[in-house]
Design an enzyme around this catalytic site. Sequence first.
Site, mmCIF file in Angstrom:
data_model
loop_
_atom_site.group_PDB
_atom_site.id
_atom_site.type_symbol
_atom_site.label_atom_id
_atom_site.label_comp_id
_atom_site.label_asym_id
_atom_site.label_seq_id
_atom_site.Cartn_x
_atom_site.Cartn_y
_atom_site.Cartn_z
ATOM 1 N N ILE A 87 0.820 -0.796 -0.161
ATOM 2 C CA ILE A 87 0.174 0.683 0.232
ATOM 3 C C ILE A 87 0.796 1.452 -0.116
ATOM 4 C CG2 ILE A 87 -1.852 -0.809 0.947
ATOM 5 C CD1 ILE A 87 -1.422 -0.213 3.770
ATOM 6 N N GLU A 89 4.897 2.826 -0.167
ATOM 7 C CA GLU A 89 6.400 1.975 -0.148
ATOM 8 C C GLU A 89 7.491 3.709 -0.018
ATOM 9 O OE1 GLU A 89 9.230 0.292 -2.942
ATOM 10 O OE2 GLU A 89 7.150 0.117 -3.684
ATOM 11 N N GLY A 90 8.434 4.197 0.802
ATOM 12 C CA GLY A 90 9.577 5.263 0.335
ATOM 13 C C GLY A 90 10.825 5.076 1.455
ATOM 14 N N VAL A 95 5.700 -0.883 2.996
ATOM 15 C CA VAL A 95 3.913 -0.764 3.435
ATOM 16 C C VAL A 95 3.040 -1.493 3.502
ATOM 17 C CG1 VAL A 95 2.146 0.247 5.521
ATOM 18 C CG2 VAL A 95 4.485 1.426 4.812
ATOM 19 N N ASP A 208 8.246 16.649 12.931
ATOM 20 C CA ASP A 208 7.967 16.956 11.368
ATOM 21 C C ASP A 208 6.950 16.516 11.172
ATOM 22 O OD1 ASP A 208 8.989 15.440 8.882
ATOM 23 O OD2 ASP A 208 9.745 13.135 9.859
#
Length: 452
Positions: A87, A89-90, A95, A208
């Site tokens: 679902i 990604e980074g 994920v 953040d």
Amino acid sequence: MNCFSCLYFHETKKAPKDSDSRRRNGELTSRENNKTHPENPKPNKTGNEQSKNDDANKELTNNIAAKTFTFRELATATKNFRQECLIGEGGFGRVYKGKIEKCDKVVAVKQLDRNGQQGNKEFIVEVLMLSLLHHKHLVNLIGYCADGDQRLLVYEYMSRGSLEDHLLDLKPGQVPLDWDTRIRIALGAAMGLEYLHDKADPPVIYRDLKASNILLDSDFNAKLSDFGLAKLGPVGDKQHVSSRVMGTYGYCAPEYQRTGQLTIKSDVYSFGVVLLELITGRRVIDTTRPKDEHNLVTWAQPVFKEPSRFPELADPSLEGVFPEKALNQAVAVAAMCLQEEATLRPLISDVVTALGFLGTAPDGTIAVPVRYDEVRPPQRSTGETSGEDSMAPEERERAVAEAMEWGVASRANSRNTSAAHSLNPSAAHSRNPSAAHSRNPSAAHSRNPSAS
């Protein structure tokens, strides 16, 4: 009244066999990362690296009360991490949506990339923080897995993904957010910050806040996620905490970028950026626009000085469907949060009060319950750039130590509060940080742009 009275660290001698999972509920963003697959053989570790992993696992087991999962359980939940379950990604990993059968719960499982930008120390900080922070507007950490060199975090599943998905990354044909939904999201994020600043003891600076770190449930209720950069706020006579500058470019407060001095007003600035994004539908940094519009805050500042021009900032996708008075007040709130001088920015509690009256109902309110301190959730996202890429080992160690110190202090404070309450029932009220409003009952109105 302390929110952590029933949370504490468990001492156990058993090494965790679980791998930790972190989740970005569909909100992992733009950075490409090296992919980690369960079927890939684990790289050989040097004795020193393996020892560090073992130490990290032991640290988790000894200090964290969150639920642990085995890697096999999470692999089963995500159908062996199949592409169909992906679902997001980074830069820190992928994920997956999964279902834990034994508790019949849909979850988001974040599998940290072993070659990525997040190491054991950052992982530990996130788990420690989210094991102790519980609020309706924080994403809930269900558990983690630290099995060998696998690191996974398990979060509650947020079906709508991130604010970024619905505001800044609209797909063709996707319906844009209406005015009330935008203000509800802003209010939820502000209430999450208010909990961290005023209710958590010691206070926590989120550090953040950005659109990709605000997750949305099926009803578009906002929850803050990704606490890897969270830091203990100043206590006692201290006015700020010093820190290496970290976060996402465009969202960081100017004084923090210049000096590394961090306060709760640094979070207020970041919130102002997000609120401005909600009003305008623009990214804080967008190099696809004309040069003088690359930086959203810089572009908007001249407009802040001319209230008659406030409607110019409205997102064109709203098609004029919003109360102009409420829009003007929202712009005024954003402008106050974005003051260059930190001391001129409002407290987040005052922002919460102001945002509660910017809807379209006859009385100006929006359909959101006002202030609840109920237990709820976490999550994560990655933005354009993050200072954690080059975090030095000493910085990581310090972050972990601070997180643990924070947890111990929370437990000690909650015990002291309980003792005081048993001796003097009114004592608990004197410690309630929500007394922020009682410090100056008129503060909200004096800072609320609608007051004029």
